[in-house]
Structures are given as C-alpha cells and as structure tokens.
Design an enzyme around this catalytic site. Structure first.
Site, mmCIF file in Angstrom:
data_model
loop_
_atom_site.group_PDB
_atom_site.id
_atom_site.type_symbol
_atom_site.label_atom_id
_atom_site.label_comp_id
_atom_site.label_asym_id
_atom_site.label_seq_id
_atom_site.Cartn_x
_atom_site.Cartn_y
_atom_site.Cartn_z
ATOM 1 N N ASN A 128 -35.859 27.015 42.716
ATOM 2 C CA ASN A 128 -36.197 28.247 43.410
ATOM 3 C C ASN A 128 -37.412 28.810 42.700
ATOM 4 O O ASN A 128 -37.330 29.183 41.532
ATOM 5 C CB ASN A 128 -34.960 29.169 43.320
ATOM 6 C CG ASN A 128 -35.279 30.632 43.458
ATOM 7 O OD1 ASN A 128 -36.355 31.010 43.910
ATOM 8 N ND2 ASN A 128 -34.351 31.478 43.050
ATOM 9 N N VAL A 143 -30.761 27.617 50.398
ATOM 10 C CA VAL A 143 -31.479 27.963 51.627
ATOM 11 C C VAL A 143 -32.938 28.166 51.214
ATOM 12 O O VAL A 143 -33.209 28.763 50.167
ATOM 13 C CB VAL A 143 -30.893 29.208 52.333
ATOM 14 C CG1 VAL A 143 -29.550 28.870 52.966
ATOM 15 C CG2 VAL A 143 -30.743 30.393 51.384
ATOM 16 N N MET A 171 -39.181 32.872 47.753
ATOM 17 C CA MET A 171 -38.254 32.188 46.844
ATOM 18 C C MET A 171 -36.981 31.863 47.602
ATOM 19 O O MET A 171 -36.512 32.638 48.405
ATOM 20 C CB MET A 171 -37.897 33.110 45.681
ATOM 21 C CG MET A 171 -39.068 33.541 44.848
ATOM 22 S SD MET A 171 -39.548 32.365 43.629
ATOM 23 C CE MET A 171 -38.610 32.904 42.215
ATOM 24 N N CYS A 172 -36.520 30.772 47.314
ATOM 25 C CA CYS A 172 -35.262 30.335 47.940
ATOM 26 C C CYS A 172 -34.075 31.021 47.230
ATOM 27 O O CYS A 172 -34.257 31.781 46.298
ATOM 28 C CB CYS A 172 -35.087 28.833 47.799
ATOM 29 S SG CYS A 172 -36.565 27.878 48.214
ATOM 30 N N ARG A 173 -32.916 30.714 47.728
ATOM 31 C CA ARG A 173 -31.678 31.121 47.072
ATOM 32 C C ARG A 173 -30.857 29.855 46.877
ATOM 33 O O ARG A 173 -30.741 29.042 47.805
ATOM 34 C CB ARG A 173 -30.866 32.094 47.945
ATOM 35 C CG ARG A 173 -31.605 33.340 48.417
ATOM 36 C CD ARG A 173 -31.563 34.470 47.409
ATOM 37 N NE ARG A 173 -32.571 34.318 46.381
ATOM 38 C CZ ARG A 173 -32.694 35.134 45.326
ATOM 39 N NH1 ARG A 173 -31.869 36.120 45.153
ATOM 40 N NH2 ARG A 173 -33.635 34.938 44.443
#
Ligand code: GLN
Length: 258
Positions: free
Chosen positions: A115, A88, A1-3
């Site tokens: 995300n 990110v 998972m992204c942030r």
C-alpha cells in the site's frame, strides 16, 4: 493508497473478514475512514487464502470495484481459511491496470501486498531493480511499483532471508531512493509481517488468539492498536512484536541494508 489486511487464527469464512465487517475491506473500497491519500479503492481487489494441509495459497483477483462482483459473496461464504491476506486497490497513475496488478502477489507459500507509492518509479528505483536478476524482473506480474517491490522481497526470501527481515530490508532500501510510502504486508500462512511507512496500520488480537492486521480498523470495537509509523510488525499464533524501522542517527551508503 490502497487498503490491505491479513488474518491469522481459527478457520473462518472469507466473508467474515472481507465483506461482513462494518468498516472492513468492502466498505473501505468506497468509504475508507483513515486513508491519507486518494479517496476510493476501485481499481481492483484480491484475496489469498490457505487451505488446510496445503502450504501454497489460492488467490482470487479482479479488476474494478469489489462491490460490483456478483460471484464473490458466494465464494466468500463457503471458502474457509485460517490465514487470509487481501487488498482493495487505488491504482497509482502510471502503474498498470488489470487483475495482475492487484494484490496479493504470490509465489510458493507467500502472499504479499504493498500500500503506497514509489515516487519517480521506475527511473528513480533502478538501484532497487538492479538487486534482482533480469530473469526475475521478466517474471514481474504487472508493470507497477508494487510488483517491483515484491520481486525484490521474493529475491530475498528465495535467498533464505526470513519474512520480517526481508520486508524490513526492502522497505529501508526503497526509502533511501525517494520519499516513498512503503506499507508492506506479507504472510506464509503461519506468520504475518507488515511495515508501517507513510500510512496507517492497525492490529487486533482476539481472546481466541486470532489476529487481524489492517490498514484501518474493521469496526469501532475495542482491541485495535495503531502501529507507529516506520515500524515493523511481526506476528504469529504466539504473539506480536513491533520493531522501529527508522535508522537511528545519520546513515551512510555503506550502512545501506541491501
Ligand atoms: N502503487 C501501487 C499500485 O498502483 C499501490 C497503490 C496504492 O497503495 N494505492 O498498485
């Protein structure tokens, strides 16, 4: 998972939200503290921001880890904005690489980030893709689940649906097709809208009215509140509102939000 994160408030240098916070996006790319899936976020990054008097945001996106970008520190030091959205990325297997696959996605005055993951994408999400005309699907910036979600959201926005409603509708529509993680974040430079669905989301309002919305707190200071799972956050200069997203009681296909 992204942030991902968004900022709204008085004009600040990009670095004060992107690079400087002790546990902000830069740090989250290699040592996120609350990430539930994946360990690092090194498959790309991006930031979008609004300049005074211009309703269309600018974007800067790159492939690879954010810390390896020698030019970003200068850019983030001199560029100032009252509204910022960045991310990110930890790429989901099967999703395209490259800068085009990094959030924020953009069109007109909107910026968008996802995300999460749509399991079984693309096949399981054909009903979602069918909501968007082929000509709009051909405009997809990247072959990723997130870009598909953005295409559906954008289709709703262009139809005149307001930002919070568009995100809520698309989140619920996607959730009905698989056990997805659908943490969406969007801004038009005036308001910030986000869904918490399967991963953490926090928000903080400072004394000067500035707002931060982020997958996880940027520091250990006071003021951060967690958004409950399956909740929509809608926030602007005037205030913030949380609305539960999970439907109450049994749902039928006829109740489907789209
Ligand atoms: N599935 C999206 C992608 O591959 C988002 C990934 C994530 O949240 N880690 O870009």
């Amino acid at each position: 998972m992204c942030r991902h994160f968004a900022y709204l408030g008085r004009s600040v240098a990009l670095r004060s939200v992107l690079l400087d916070p002790p546990f902000g996006p830069l740090r989250q790319s290699w040592a996120p503290r609350l990430q539930r899936h994946g360990t690092v976020n090194v498959d790309g990054y991006g930031v979008g921001w609004y300049a005074e008097g211009d309703e269309r945001p600018a974007r800067y996106r790159r492939e690879g880890p954010i810390w390896a970008d020698g030019d970003l520190a200068d850019l983030a030091r001199v560029v100032r904005s009252h509204a910022v959205l960045g991310a990110v990325r930890s790429a989901t297997p099967g999703c395209a690489p490259g800068p085009q696959a990094a959030a924020p996605f953009a069109a007109g005055r909107w910026l968008f980030s996802h995300n999460g993951i749509l399991p079984g994408w693309p096949g399981a999400f054909e009903p979602l893709a069918e909501l968007v005309p082929t000509s709009e699907l051909l405009e997809l910036e990247a072959r990723t689940d997130s870009a598909l979600l953005w295409a559906v959201v954008l289709n709703r926005l262009r139809a005149g649906v307001e930002l919070g409603k568009a995100l809520a509708e698309v989140c619920l529509a996607a959730s009905e097709l698989a056990d997805s993680r659908i943490n969406l974040l969007a801004t038009d430079g005036r308001c910030v809208v986000a869904t918490a669905w399967g991963d953490t989301l926090f928000h903080r309002r400072d004394a000067d009215g500035s707002l931060l919305v982020a997958s996880e707190p940027f520091d250990d200071g006071p003021g951060w509140s967690e958004v409950p799972d399956r909740t929509l956050l809608v926030a602007d200069a005037a205030g913030s509102a949380l609305t539960p997203l999970a439907p109450i009681g049994p749902r039928t296909r006829e109740d489907a939000p789209l």
